[in-house]
Enzyme design. Sequence first.
Site, short mmCIF file in Angstrom:
data_model
loop_
_atom_site.label_atom_id
_atom_site.label_comp_id
_atom_site.label_asym_id
_atom_site.label_seq_id
_atom_site.Cartn_x
_atom_site.Cartn_y
_atom_site.Cartn_z
N HIS A 65 19.49 -25.33 -4.97
CA HIS A 65 18.16 -24.77 -5.19
C HIS A 65 18.15 -23.36 -4.62
O HIS A 65 18.71 -23.10 -3.57
CB HIS A 65 17.12 -25.61 -4.48
N LEU A 66 17.51 -22.48 -5.30
CA LEU A 66 17.47 -21.09 -4.83
C LEU A 66 16.26 -20.86 -3.97
O LEU A 66 15.16 -21.21 -4.34
CB LEU A 66 17.37 -20.15 -6.03
N ASP A 304 28.77 -25.01 0.93
CA ASP A 304 27.64 -24.22 1.44
C ASP A 304 27.17 -23.24 0.36
O ASP A 304 26.89 -22.08 0.63
CB ASP A 304 28.01 -23.48 2.73
#
Lengths: 422, 323
Positions: A65-66, A304
């Site tokens: 998700h940004l 990550d």
Amino acid sequence: MKTLIRNGRVIDPANQLDTFTDILIENTKIAHIGPQAENHKADRIIDAKDKWVIPGLVDSNCRPHLQHPHGSTLIEEAKAAIKCGFTSLCIPPDGDLIIDTPTNVARFKQQTDDELPQLFPIGALTKQLAGESMTDMSALAKSGCIALSQAMHPVKDLAILRHCYDYAASFNLLIIIQPQEHTLARGGIIHEGTMSTHLGLQGIPVAAETIAIAQHLQLIKETGIKAHFTCLSSSDAVQQIRLAKAAGLKISADCAMHSLHLTEMDIAEFNANCHVYPPLRSQMDRDGLIAGIIDGTIDAICSDHRPLDSIAKLAPFADTVPGLSSIDTYFALGLDLVEKQGIPLSNLIKAMTMNPAKIFNLPTGNLSIGTSANLCIIDPNNQYQVTEATLYSSGKNSPFIGRELKGQIMMTLLDGSIVHEA
Amino acid sequence: MLLHKLQFDSHGQLRHLLTTEGLTSEHIFNILDRAERFFSQSTGEIIQTSELQGKTLANLFFEASTRTRSTFELAAKKLSANVLNLNISHSSTSKGESLRDTVRNLQAMQCQLFVVRHSSSGAAHFVAEHINPSSTVINAGDGCHAHPTQALLDMFTIRKHRGDFKKLSVAIIGDILHSRVARSQIHALKALNVGEIRVIGPKTLLPKELKSMGVEVHYNLEEGLKGIDIIMMLRLQTERMQHGLIPAGNAYYRQYGLTSESLRLANPDALIIHPGPINRGVEIQSDIADSPNAVILDQVTNGIAVRMAVMSLLIENVKRASS
């Protein structure tokens, strides 16, 4: 429906398997492994000659998700992850939707479907991650959270943290810790070292990580909680984990793939794609992390992954959003460690599949008979240059653009179905 | 040492001036010699030329500054360039997109020279990365990173008063951690093969890996000043006290202030320079700042000529590259 994968080099550390053989999949499950698999009549035959067949990749820390407003959605990024060989993603709670209630877990799950990797939510340890009052952890676990975490948010004080750990221990829940003493990291942009000295950017000392680890280890010892440390960045941190494991604590750890490749020196002339948190540290730290993978102190390697839009990096270095887009280069960078850093291939595959699955107690990450057929087929010799166009992720914030890498995901199977074919 | 490729063209000539790191002694002497030619041999005053007639300089200041901005303006006017002064509050341009857009707008207004001051380290690099090939960028101070024209005017002043760099022992005193001036001075002095560079300050005001810049580190002022030829003072920003890096009150002055007592340890004719503005009684004893060996006001004058030299060199290099 029977699918036969023939002639591949099958690597499955969970079953101590590394051999040229066949795999038979019946519907969604792995039914048989071995040369006699040929005798079964298959509806579909996949030729894996000169290829590797490994369990689908399991990412212990992925942020598809940004946070930045103009980025891609979770679904788009999860689709990209499938193409990069991931069949399971563990998602920290600090996305747009903070996973701190069973309702939010349900809303999170609505975003998933059969074509996507399995998305495993990690619940918030405290409400809104504010670090003040604990969430209903057991309800979160029952509704599908595989662990609990405060992600990168601080807890207000140690008494609250201790109560959270005690409470979580009552339900035998796993805690994920991204260690940072935020008062020491405050205002910091890059590793406190040579580059912060040269570039005049405020440093984040190694002590921001090690002091946090020391505190958490003490609380883990006292409360008896199961814990996993994520995104370790320094050599000293690896040593702390090594000693704690030797002392018998129930802990595990991962680090990000990019921290095994890049150092502070890669920031060079303010390369904003190297602005990440935790920061890229020194060569000595990178060597320490690699040693941790080799001796098993570090159990898993996470992506990550933080895809960002171009605007997020369009500013003077310190004003850019930290994070790099990493799912696309993840596997090839792993292979590079085997070739150049002497990490045994079985350690690498373990750290990418079996170990994260074990840590999170996920029913995947291996090719055992009867398990869901989540696997990928890899061409280990395919060499290519990374460009923006080769990235499936819509985050083009990769410092590896321009690099020559070897190893490509040719096919991903999820529950026996081909969900990606290069 | 970092190469800072961005500031050089394919022939190794200066395309922008972003930092003194990576400059050779030829680059630096070229600028200092050029600056000398802007002083009238008869009167000693800075001359007026028409070198940059028809060019426009944009003074892009995202951080308040009076002196630096004024000397850039004067330098440009001495070269007959037009000057556009923009004082942009940081809040309106904290997003990179608008910084890039600001630069693009100014290019559309046919500005060729961009003088950039910004509170973020790397801001001048950022502008240089997004600028078109016919324009050039001069870093007038980016965060704690670099302030190359200040360092160059310091080199000009040292050469003028003391000559051969190789024989000199130089001490830089004060808040190095937050000082773009100190970083640029160190790189320039290294390029000029100065005899010795010592850096003096409390550990809280020194960057962790300072030795990687090739300097000797001293926490004790008396020790550091022994036998020094050039004393480069830095301004102490009092806000550092509020951030808990040094004790409040006059403790800093007592330990690190340049006083007649500590000055006695340096060479008798030690030259004292300071980038200004001076905090009298905070980092330097008031009468020392006014003593004959303190050439602080001469630095200001030299700054105009050095900035003229940088501007004329960069415009010449851009012109040569495009022809």
